[in-house]
Motif scaffolding. Structure first.
Motif, PDB file in Angstrom:
ATOM      1  N   VAL A 143     -64.034  23.837 -31.359  1.00 48.06           N
ATOM      2  CA  VAL A 143     -63.826  24.380 -30.019  1.00 48.06           C
ATOM      3  C   VAL A 143     -62.462  25.051 -29.895  1.00 48.06           C
ATOM      4  CG1 VAL A 143     -65.430  22.790 -28.908  1.00 48.06           C
ATOM      5  CG2 VAL A 143     -63.032  22.152 -29.102  1.00 48.06           C
ATOM      6  N   GLY A 147     -61.933  28.852 -28.796  1.00 51.22           N
ATOM      7  CA  GLY A 147     -61.019  29.289 -27.756  1.00 51.22           C
ATOM      8  C   GLY A 147     -60.194  30.478 -28.192  1.00 51.22           C
ATOM      9  N   VAL A 214     -68.255  27.820 -27.535  1.00 53.69           N
ATOM     10  CA  VAL A 214     -67.132  28.258 -26.710  1.00 53.69           C
ATOM     11  C   VAL A 214     -67.011  29.780 -26.720  1.00 53.69           C
ATOM     12  CG1 VAL A 214     -64.625  28.177 -26.475  1.00 53.69           C
ATOM     13  CG2 VAL A 214     -65.888  26.089 -26.969  1.00 53.69           C
ATOM     14  N   THR A 215     -67.332  30.403 -27.851  1.00 55.71           N
ATOM     15  CA  THR A 215     -67.259  31.862 -27.936  1.00 55.71           C
ATOM     16  C   THR A 215     -68.199  32.518 -26.933  1.00 55.71           C
ATOM     17  OG1 THR A 215     -66.696  31.753 -30.288  1.00 55.71           O
ATOM     18  CG2 THR A 215     -67.541  33.848 -29.462  1.00 55.71           C
ATOM     19  N   THR A 218     -67.185  30.934 -22.539  1.00 59.00           N
ATOM     20  CA  THR A 218     -65.746  30.715 -22.447  1.00 59.00           C
ATOM     21  C   THR A 218     -65.337  29.702 -21.366  1.00 59.00           C
ATOM     22  OG1 THR A 218     -65.387  32.975 -23.222  1.00 59.00           O
ATOM     23  CG2 THR A 218     -63.518  31.853 -22.186  1.00 59.00           C
ATOM     24  N   LEU A 221     -64.553  25.888 -22.167  1.00 63.38           N
ATOM     25  CA  LEU A 221     -63.537  25.433 -23.129  1.00 63.38           C
ATOM     26  C   LEU A 221     -62.780  24.195 -22.664  1.00 63.38           C
ATOM     27  CD1 LEU A 221     -62.100  25.728 -25.796  1.00 63.38           C
ATOM     28  CD2 LEU A 221     -60.560  27.398 -24.746  1.00 63.38           C
ATOM     29  N   ALA A 224     -65.074  21.370 -23.082  1.00 56.94           N
ATOM     30  CA  ALA A 224     -65.380  21.108 -24.492  1.00 56.94           C
ATOM     31  C   ALA A 224     -64.234  20.383 -25.185  1.00 56.94           C
ATOM     32  CB  ALA A 224     -65.690  22.424 -25.210  1.00 56.94           C
TER      33      ALA A 224
END
Length: 272
Positions: A143, A147, A214-215, A218, A221, A224
């Motif tokens: 993660v 980010g 996460v990509t 967004t 994040l 996560a």
């Protein structure tokens, strides 16, 4: 050397970088498991000290590398700012709690089994126990790289690499903790090693999944990062620390914990 690694990882896709970093953490586990080729047993006090060290690294990483950045990147003030970290932390702990209660596994002392009843052999159950430890570790690294891919200022390659180094360090005794008991039971060196290293194969998988998630999403994040922290703290409190209290080595385990915490905190502040 550290700067060269950072420069290289900054030039490649962050998901690929997450895979490389978590492959490194698996490799260190395999290095620990390879001790089985040279020793048949290990002093229990040494093992408890190593497990204590593992717990210290995980607790320090949970705050310095995961919770603190999660809170920092959250918007708002007061309770609104801490809410994503609190929710993610709780969900991470509940996730590991659910796995702990459903997935059959065996503690290192070979006496306590948890999860649903299963006809699986004790060796398989032991590997599953350590695998539970490694899921949040791989996820945490992933993660952070995710980010970076999402362009979050609080997420950096240096921080992700530092976390991977810290997790790799504490994975070394985990490899020993799996392979040595199996060897003591009479299993061959080769099989003991294979079982020991396989417990960390889940880390590259979890790392890539965390980076990809996460990509694409967004806003999750902060949740996560805290999720990974909650899962790691659950493992420390429910599995690692109680395991170090089985024999009369509580002082050694406690000092190991303190040492692990200091090492991870120092790595994160100095390099991250």
């Amino acid at each position: 050397m550290f700067e060269e690694i950072i420069n290289y990882l900054e030039r490649i896709d962050p998901v690929w970088a997450a895979l490389l970093a978590t492959t490194f953490t698996w490799f260190v586990t395999a290095a620990g498991a390879s001790f089985v080729f040279f020793f048949k047993t290990m002093n229990r006090a040494v093992l408890d000290g190593m497990l204590g060290f593992t717990g210290g690294v995980m607790v320090a990483a949970s705050y310095w590398s995961l919770l603190a950045p999660a809170i920092e990147m959250s918007k708002g003030e007061g309770f609104q700012k801490v809410l994503p970290a609190a929710v993610g932390f709780l969900l991470g702990a509940l996730f590991l709690f659910a796995l702990d209660k459903t997935l059959p596994h065996l503690h290192i002392n070979f006496q306590e089994t948890e999860g649903m009843k299963s006809p699986w052999q004790r060796t398989t159950l032991l590997v599953l126990a350590i695998t539970l430890h490694n899921i949040p570790e791989g996820l945490a690294v992933g993660v952070l790289f995710g980010g970076v891919a999402a362009g979050i200022p609080e997420a950096s390659i240096a921080g992700a690499v530092t976390l991977a180094i810290g997790i790799g360090i504490q994975n070394f005794p985990e490899g020993i903790a799996v392979s040595m008991p199996l060897r003591r039971m009479g299993m061959s060196r080769r099989k003991s090693f294979m079982y020991g290293q396989s417990s960390a194969l889940v880390e590259p998988i979890a790392g890539v999944l965390g980076a990809v998630a996460v990509t694409f999403f967004t806003p999750i994040l902060p949740y996560a990062l805290a999720f990974a922290a909650g899962a790691m703290i659950f493992v420390v409190v429910e599995e690692v620390i109680p395991e170090t209290q089985q024999d009369k080595n509580t002082d050694i385990a406690t000092l190991g914990f303190i040492g692990g915490f200091i090492v991870m905190m120092s790595l994160d502040v100095a390099l991250g």
